[in-house]
Write an enzyme that holds these catalytic residues in place. Structure first.
Site, mmCIF file in Angstrom:
data_model
loop_
_atom_site.group_PDB
_atom_site.id
_atom_site.type_symbol
_atom_site.label_atom_id
_atom_site.label_comp_id
_atom_site.label_asym_id
_atom_site.label_seq_id
_atom_site.Cartn_x
_atom_site.Cartn_y
_atom_site.Cartn_z
ATOM 1 N N GLY A 55 24.338 4.657 -5.726
ATOM 2 C CA GLY A 55 23.135 3.760 -4.430
ATOM 3 C C GLY A 55 22.387 3.206 -5.320
ATOM 4 N N GLY A 57 18.820 0.814 -5.233
ATOM 5 C CA GLY A 57 17.302 1.435 -4.837
ATOM 6 C C GLY A 57 16.801 1.707 -6.134
ATOM 7 N N HIS A 58 17.922 2.365 -7.046
ATOM 8 C CA HIS A 58 17.031 2.780 -8.798
ATOM 9 C C HIS A 58 17.056 1.935 -9.300
ATOM 10 C CE1 HIS A 58 18.505 6.474 -6.054
ATOM 11 N NE2 HIS A 58 19.310 5.803 -5.691
ATOM 12 N N ASP A 112 28.010 10.469 -4.721
ATOM 13 C CA ASP A 112 28.829 10.510 -5.660
ATOM 14 C C ASP A 112 29.700 11.354 -6.514
ATOM 15 O OD1 ASP A 112 27.250 8.165 -5.867
ATOM 16 O OD2 ASP A 112 25.171 9.359 -6.068
ATOM 17 N N HIS A 222 15.867 9.900 -3.589
ATOM 18 C CA HIS A 222 16.559 9.248 -2.204
ATOM 19 C C HIS A 222 14.957 10.385 -1.027
ATOM 20 C CE1 HIS A 222 19.702 9.617 -4.198
ATOM 21 N NE2 HIS A 222 19.862 8.635 -4.093
ATOM 22 N N GLY A 413 -13.249 -8.061 -6.019
ATOM 23 C CA GLY A 413 -13.480 -6.741 -5.610
ATOM 24 C C GLY A 413 -14.113 -5.762 -7.080
ATOM 25 N N THR A 457 -15.819 -11.207 -16.788
ATOM 26 C CA THR A 457 -16.561 -12.578 -17.130
ATOM 27 C C THR A 457 -18.306 -11.967 -16.789
ATOM 28 O OG1 THR A 457 -15.018 -14.172 -15.855
ATOM 29 C CG2 THR A 457 -16.991 -14.824 -16.479
ATOM 30 N N MET A 514 -23.686 -16.197 -10.330
ATOM 31 C CA MET A 514 -25.158 -14.782 -10.506
ATOM 32 C C MET A 514 -26.512 -15.709 -10.918
ATOM 33 S SD MET A 514 -23.675 -13.165 -14.174
ATOM 34 C CE MET A 514 -25.640 -13.157 -14.651
ATOM 35 N N ASP A 570 -22.893 -15.086 -2.707
ATOM 36 C CA ASP A 570 -22.509 -14.407 -4.248
ATOM 37 C C ASP A 570 -22.830 -13.192 -4.653
ATOM 38 O OD1 ASP A 570 -20.437 -15.277 -6.529
ATOM 39 O OD2 ASP A 570 -22.348 -14.293 -7.769
#
Length: 587
Positions: A55, A57-58, A112, A222, A413, A457, A514, A570
């Site tokens: 199948g 998806g793997h 399979d 699966h 964040g 930074t 800042m 800020d």
């Protein structure tokens, strides 16, 4: 679970993805009607043919393993569904040269096994010398529960495909290739763990989910349930998984006979949704526990994304006992794993000659000591520093949730976490270290902490500013007798720091950074010698950032500006303002 995808039609997605392999590997061809990826006849010598698949998806399994040194063809079904026997028959009889024999080798799943097995029988009936083997390496389902079906085939099966492909490329006979598949499988164990089920593109959201604080151990590829769920840290999770793999006393899961002195190959497989950073951390934890608890130092350690379950947030551990193949020089399991392969899914680039250095002695690292700082006559009592600076740092730590909230809106964040991490480290230093009255000695110790705990930074800006501050203080150390540090000394040093910082960042007041909190504080302190007035100026500068358009920093790239202009300051300025307010509060 993640339910958003760029493709809404899963069938179109599968065909598109398979076709891309002919672009990334020019030795391949693709039959879209039957979803068969195969090696071009002009790129293939006459040899035993290896066909696998399953199948979709793997990915990169299984089509990503078609190429020199690995598979000759792969047949894909729709997502999580076996291809038909007719698709597989076509692959074996229409797309490859089977004159030297054929090994059909899927993973051990009912669909399979039935479809690949039926195709193998059709190949035999057509006069093709054919062998069939279904890889089964998963110990997540024990012997009792597995019953007649047996183990499922998961990530470790890729090691089997790699070895049989390499042997076939080295002109191994069909009998040799088939027996190697059996031998490898008999010495192979795997188990996976996942934090969540996966979502299939084009389908509705599943109602089943794993609780936030739990991990499913042994989950199938699966979305099948595993052996159990646990609430565990990573080290606890890995300990339990290794026990399932190697505990010879667990008769339900003891699939490989092993003893002291056995050599192993280790595969750490990303099930699709882990970052490379987290996967590497998992590899280190697994290796450490293998060494500590089992005296196992794998001869080969292979890490990457080999067999996935779409974007499953999990990983699998596979251990292959390196048994004697009986095939002679150059055809040991290690040799076959190391053999070159031109398949985009096989990402193990380390050569045998490099692996031979695995047990070289540790490298002696030359560490250059920092230049010794001259003692200064600038004096400040540690108790005073602890009171004033500690007050500012505690305000920064307490403000982290608000800074993070602001940065989540206008940045990436991480500002609040970075400030809190640095503040906590400096606070720990001034509260626990035996600080002297020499202010410059203390400042340099603080600089060392900041440079080692704050990154990005803002970390660089703070480090530059503090190094300049140290130089600004040194410039005022002119007396040969102890000199108490007062607000005048601080304001002169801060003014020097502001000028030095301008050499390395174009940020100025008004750019929404800042700097809008820092410069007003330093300038006002220099003019008034009043910490409270300086903190007030910093507060006003921070408030002004709410209506500024960002011209530097991450905020420049964030959309929806109209929604937060006038409301959100800020984040870096806000955090620094809280620090200055803490200083003023304790002054």
């Amino acid at each position: 679970m993640q339910t958003k995808h760029f493709f809404s039609d899963p069938n179109h997605l599968v065909v598109t993805a398979l076709n891309s392999l002919t672009r990334t590997n020019p030795s391949l061809a693709f039959d879209p009607e039957n979803k068969i990826v195969f090696r071009r006849p002009d790129a293939t010598k006459s040899k035993v043919v290896i066909i696998s698949g399953g199948g979709s998806g793997h990915e990169p399994a299984f089509a990503g393993y078609v190429g020199t040194g690995l598979l000759d063809a792969s047949v894909a079904g729709t997502i999580f569904a076996s291809p038909s026997a007719e698709q597989i028959r076509k692959a074996a009889m229409d797309f490859v040269d089977t004159s030297k024999g054929l090994l059909v080798i899927p993973m051990n799943y009912t669909g399979d096994v039935l479809n690949f097995g039926m195709a193998a029988e059709k190949a035999r009936a057509a006069g093709i010398q054919t062998e069939f083997f279904a890889v089964n390496d998963d110990v997540g389902v024990g012997k009792k529960k597995g019953g007649k079906v047996g183990r499922r085939g998961i990530g470790g099966g890729i090691l089997v495909l790699k070895m049989v492909g390499a042997l076939a490329e080295a002109d191994g006979s069909l009998d040799q290739v088939y027996k190697l598949a059996q031998l490898a499988n008999d010495n192979l164990v795997s188990v996976g763990a996942s934090l969540e089920h996966v979502h299939v593109p084009g389908r509705g959201a599943s109602e089943d989910s794993i609780p936030q604080d739990e991990i499913e151990v042994g989950m199938g590829i699966h979305n099948e349930p595993g052996s159990h769920r646990v609430k565990a840290t990573l080290d606890q999770l890995v300990k339990g998984m290794l026990s399932q793999l190697l505990d010879s006393k667990d008769t339900d899961r003891s699939f490989v006979n092993h003893g002291p002195g056995d050599e192993w190959a280790l595969l750490i497989n990303n099930l699709g949704g882990l970052s490379a950073l987290e996967l590497s951390g998992i590899t280190e934890e697994v290796c450490s526990q293998l060494d500590r608890d089992y005296a196992v130092n794998p001869a080969r350690i292979i890490q990457g994304t080999f067999l996935t379950s779409l974007n499953q947030l999990g990983f699998s551990i596979s251990l292959l006992r390196l048994a004697d193949t009986g095939l002679g020089d150059g055809k040991s399991m290690v040799d076959l794993l190391d053999a070159p392969a031109e398949a985009v899914g096989w990402s193990a680039p380390i050569t045998s000659s490099t692996w031979a250095r695995q047990h070289d002695p540790p490298v002696e690292i030359k560490r250059t000591a920092a230049a010794a700082e001259r003692p200064s006559n600038l004096k400040l009592e540690p108790a005073v520093l602890n009171k004033v600076l500690g007050s500012g740092l505690e305000r920064v730590i307490a403000a982290e949730p608000q800074v993070t909230r602001y940065d989540t809106i206008v940045g990436d964040g991480d500002c609040g976490i970075g400030l809190k991490r640095g503040a906590e480290a400096v606070l720990s230093l001034i509260q626990s270290a035996d600080l002297s009255t020499d202010l410059l000695d203390t400042v340099h110790r603080i600089i060392n902490v900041v440079e080692n705990t704050m990154d990005g930074t803002s970390g660089a800006i703070y480090a530059i500013f503090l190094n300049a501050l140290a130089h600004g203080l040194r410039e005022q150390d002119k007396s040969s007798t102890p000199t108490p540090v007062d607000v005048g000394v601080w304001s002169a040093a801060l003014k020097y720091s502001i000028n030095a910082l301008a050499k390395y960042t174009p940020a100025q007041p008004g750019d929404r950074t800042m700097i809008d909190a820092l410069v007003p504080f330093c300038n006002t302190l220099s003019e008034s010698k009043d910490v409270k007035a300086a903190a007030k100026a910093s507060e006003e500068g921070t408030e002004a950032t709410k209506s500024m358009k960002a011209s530097l920093g991450r905020s420049v790239y964030v959309g929806g500006e109209s929604e937060w202009v006038g409301k959100v300051p800020d984040p870096g300025a806000y955090g620094l303002m809280e620090f200055f307010n803490g200083l003023a509060q304790a002054s």
